[in-house]
Design an enzyme around this catalytic site. Structure first.
Site, PDB file in Angstrom:
ATOM      1  N   LYS A 129       0.856  -1.184   0.000  1.00 59.85           N
ATOM      2  CA  LYS A 129       0.000   0.000   0.000  1.00 59.85           C
ATOM      3  C   LYS A 129       0.885   1.223   0.000  1.00 59.85           C
ATOM      4  O   LYS A 129       2.034   1.164   0.455  1.00 59.85           O
ATOM      5  CB  LYS A 129      -0.884   0.032   1.258  1.00 59.85           C
ATOM      6  CG  LYS A 129      -2.146   0.843   1.067  1.00 59.85           C
ATOM      7  CD  LYS A 129      -3.206   0.014   0.355  1.00 59.85           C
ATOM      8  CE  LYS A 129      -4.525   0.694   0.231  1.00 59.85           C
ATOM      9  NZ  LYS A 129      -5.573  -0.290  -0.127  1.00 59.85           N
ATOM     10  N   GLY A 167     -20.543   6.155   3.277  1.00 57.41           N
ATOM     11  CA  GLY A 167     -19.413   6.438   2.390  1.00 57.41           C
ATOM     12  C   GLY A 167     -19.913   6.424   0.969  1.00 57.41           C
ATOM     13  O   GLY A 167     -20.515   5.442   0.529  1.00 57.41           O
ATOM     14  N   ASN A 217     -16.149   6.046  -4.758  1.00 58.16           N
ATOM     15  CA  ASN A 217     -16.282   5.076  -5.859  1.00 58.16           C
ATOM     16  C   ASN A 217     -17.038   3.818  -5.423  1.00 58.16           C
ATOM     17  O   ASN A 217     -18.012   3.423  -6.061  1.00 58.16           O
ATOM     18  CB  ASN A 217     -14.880   4.728  -6.396  1.00 58.16           C
ATOM     19  CG  ASN A 217     -14.916   3.597  -7.413  1.00 58.16           C
ATOM     20  OD1 ASN A 217     -15.221   2.449  -7.085  1.00 58.16           O
ATOM     21  ND2 ASN A 217     -14.649   3.896  -8.670  1.00 58.16           N
ATOM     22  N   ALA A 218     -16.602   3.198  -4.310  1.00 60.39           N
ATOM     23  CA  ALA A 218     -17.206   1.926  -3.891  1.00 60.39           C
ATOM     24  C   ALA A 218     -18.671   2.123  -3.483  1.00 60.39           C
ATOM     25  O   ALA A 218     -19.551   1.362  -3.901  1.00 60.39           O
ATOM     26  CB  ALA A 218     -16.403   1.318  -2.745  1.00 60.39           C
ATOM     27  N   GLY A 219     -18.958   3.158  -2.701  1.00 59.89           N
ATOM     28  CA  GLY A 219     -20.324   3.389  -2.230  1.00 59.89           C
ATOM     29  C   GLY A 219     -21.290   3.701  -3.368  1.00 59.89           C
ATOM     30  O   GLY A 219     -22.410   3.184  -3.403  1.00 59.89           O
TER      31      GLY A 219
HETATM   32  N1  GLU Z   1      -7.187  -0.033  -3.550  1.00 61.56           N
HETATM   33  C1  GLU Z   1      -7.947  -1.231  -3.784  1.00 61.56           C
HETATM   34  C2  GLU Z   1      -8.017  -2.070  -2.530  1.00 61.56           C
HETATM   35  O1  GLU Z   1      -7.875  -1.595  -1.417  1.00 61.56           O
HETATM   36  C3  GLU Z   1      -7.436  -1.989  -4.996  1.00 61.56           C
HETATM   37  C4  GLU Z   1      -6.016  -2.391  -4.945  1.00 61.56           C
HETATM   38  C5  GLU Z   1      -5.472  -2.901  -6.259  1.00 61.56           C
HETATM   39  O2  GLU Z   1      -6.220  -2.995  -7.214  1.00 61.56           O
HETATM   40  O3  GLU Z   1      -4.274  -3.186  -6.300  1.00 61.56           O
HETATM   41  O4  GLU Z   1      -8.299  -3.226  -2.580  1.00 61.56           O
END
Ligand code: GLU
Length: 426
Positions: free
Chosen positions: A116, A228, A231-233
């Protein structure tokens, strides 16, 4: 200020996401009776980098930003994980998120490790030009430890396909050639994958469909609240309605929430947020706080915002039957025990939100042979991955009589531990 507010602020201040990730791992290590040396190795990142990023601002001044990249474990393959642009980014948060990426890739059985990264900044205060220079500065510093066979970033909180495009371009300049697989979540015109944009929510909705199946619940007409609305929400609202027929009754963002018991039209709420900057003030809906949204009498709750949202203070008041976690780390270990005892069925974060990295992996595969899949193929392959992982976790949880998060940890940690053992690292 009420006593409750004081107490939860104190909890927020003391909350350390990496300590939480380590405590979750410790519980799995005990169930698996993991060798102490492997346990010790998996408790810490293998490699981390902290950088200073000088960026020329529009007014001519120079500002120095702080950046991180944590490569948690690469025993199963190149490390993989998103990049966040957030003012509250800390190294411990990035470590926790990198650990969760490791378990996420393993639980859906991708041949990848976890990583990350992030930059401490407030993207809302930066112009497009400043954002571009910041993105490129990050790659100039961190690029030496990135690469399709090494470590592959992706979008996360407040980063998007445009940021990935700038980073790809900067990396190509450094290398002297294109290497499309060095980053994912790219625009389609630069080697992105179909369905990547909505993949996190889509994978979560596949898990939700399977959870409803095993619990014998119907999703058609069922009330869903989403905390939230990034994007995800947003995609969870659209796809929950489209794929499962749920009724979205409440959504919230960092400024507050809206509630309409008869249901909200996700498309209209998204359009409103685009112009107004927030969901608040949506015509015809009542306003509601983020905290009250968690306590709504709905069947499905979707935490899709920040870590440490459902904790020991508010978990007793959660009324939902299913919590489908699209955020990373939304539920603390104390809250997990409370929800489990109450019979709330939690689809844990690193399983529920693994759709994003799964399609990222598909993107890497497509980049590697420079041949691109159609929409239907990506969706079918994502569905197969998510459904298989869901049932593996559900069956283990049932067999061991533990909550789903612990079962998901057991599946994932076992896979990483096996790779570590075979390599002779412990
Ligand atoms: N940021 C997204 C996650 O937390 C996707 C990570 C990725 O595609 O490498 O899962």
């Amino acid at each position: 200020m009420s006593r409750l507010a004081t107490t939860s602020n104190e909890t927020q201040q003391r909350f350390n996401p990496f300590a939480m990730a380590q405590a979750q791992l410790d519980a799995a290590a005990e169930v698996l009776q993991l060798e102490p040396s492997i346990h010790a190795l998996l408790r810490e990142p293998l490699r981390e980098m902290q950088v200073s990023l000088p960026v020329r601002m529009d007014d001519g001044s120079m500002r120095i930003f702080k950046g991180f990249r944590v490569q948690y474990n690469d025993a199963r393959g190149p490390t993989k994980g998103g990049l966040r642009f957030h003012p509250d980014e800390t190294i411990d948060l990035v470590r926790a998120l990198a650990a969760w990426m490791t378990w996420k890739c393993a639980v859906v059985d991708l041949p990848l490790g976890g990583a990350k990264g992030g930059i401490v900044c407030n993207p809302r205060e930066l112009s497009p030009g400043e954002l571009e220079r910041l993105s490129r500065a990050y790659v100039r510093q961190v690029g030496r430890i990135l690469g399709a066979e090494v470590d592959v970033p992706a979008p996360d909180m407040y980063t998007n396909a445009q940021v990935m495009a700038w980073m790809l371009d900067e990396f190509s300049v450094l290398q002297g050639h294109n290497e499309f697989g060095m980053i994912t979540g790219k625009p389609l015109a630069l080697g992105g994958s179909k369905v990547r944009e909505e993949a996190t929510a889509r994978g979560g909705m596949y898990c939700l469909r399977e959870a409803a199946r095993v619990l014998g619940l119907k999703t058609e007409g069922t009330a869903m609240a989403i905390q939230g609305f990034g994007n995800a929400g947003q995609h969870a609202a659209l796809l929950g309605q489209e794929l499962l027929g749920v009724v979205v009754v409440a959504v919230s963002d960092s400024r507050g929430g809206i509630y309409a018991p008869e249901g909200l039209d996700p498309r209209k709420v998204i359009a409103h947020k685009r112009t107004a900057g927030s969901v608040i003030g949506f015509p015809g809906a009542q306003s509601i706080s983020n905290e009250d949204l968690l306590r709504l009498d709905v069947d499905i709750l979707v935490p899709a915002a920040l870590e440490n949202t459902i904790n020991a203070h508010n978990a007793p008041e959660v009324k939902a039957r299913i919590s489908a976690e699209l955020a990373n780390g939304p539920t603390t270990p104390e809250a997990d025990e409370i929800l489990h005892a109450k019979g709330v069925y939690v689809i844990p974060d690193f399983l529920c939100n693994a759709g994003g990295v799964t399609v990222s992996y598909f993107e890497m595969v497509q980049n590697a042979y420079s041949y691109y899949w159609d929409d239907k193929t990506v969706k079918a392959r994502l569905d197969a991955k998510m459904t298989a992982a869901f049932h593996e976790v559900h069956e283990l949880a049932t067999r061991l009589g533990v909550h789903n998060r612990l079962a998901a940890y057991c599946v994932a940690v076992q896979r990483v531990a096996e790779a570590v053992r075979l390599r002779g690292w412990a």
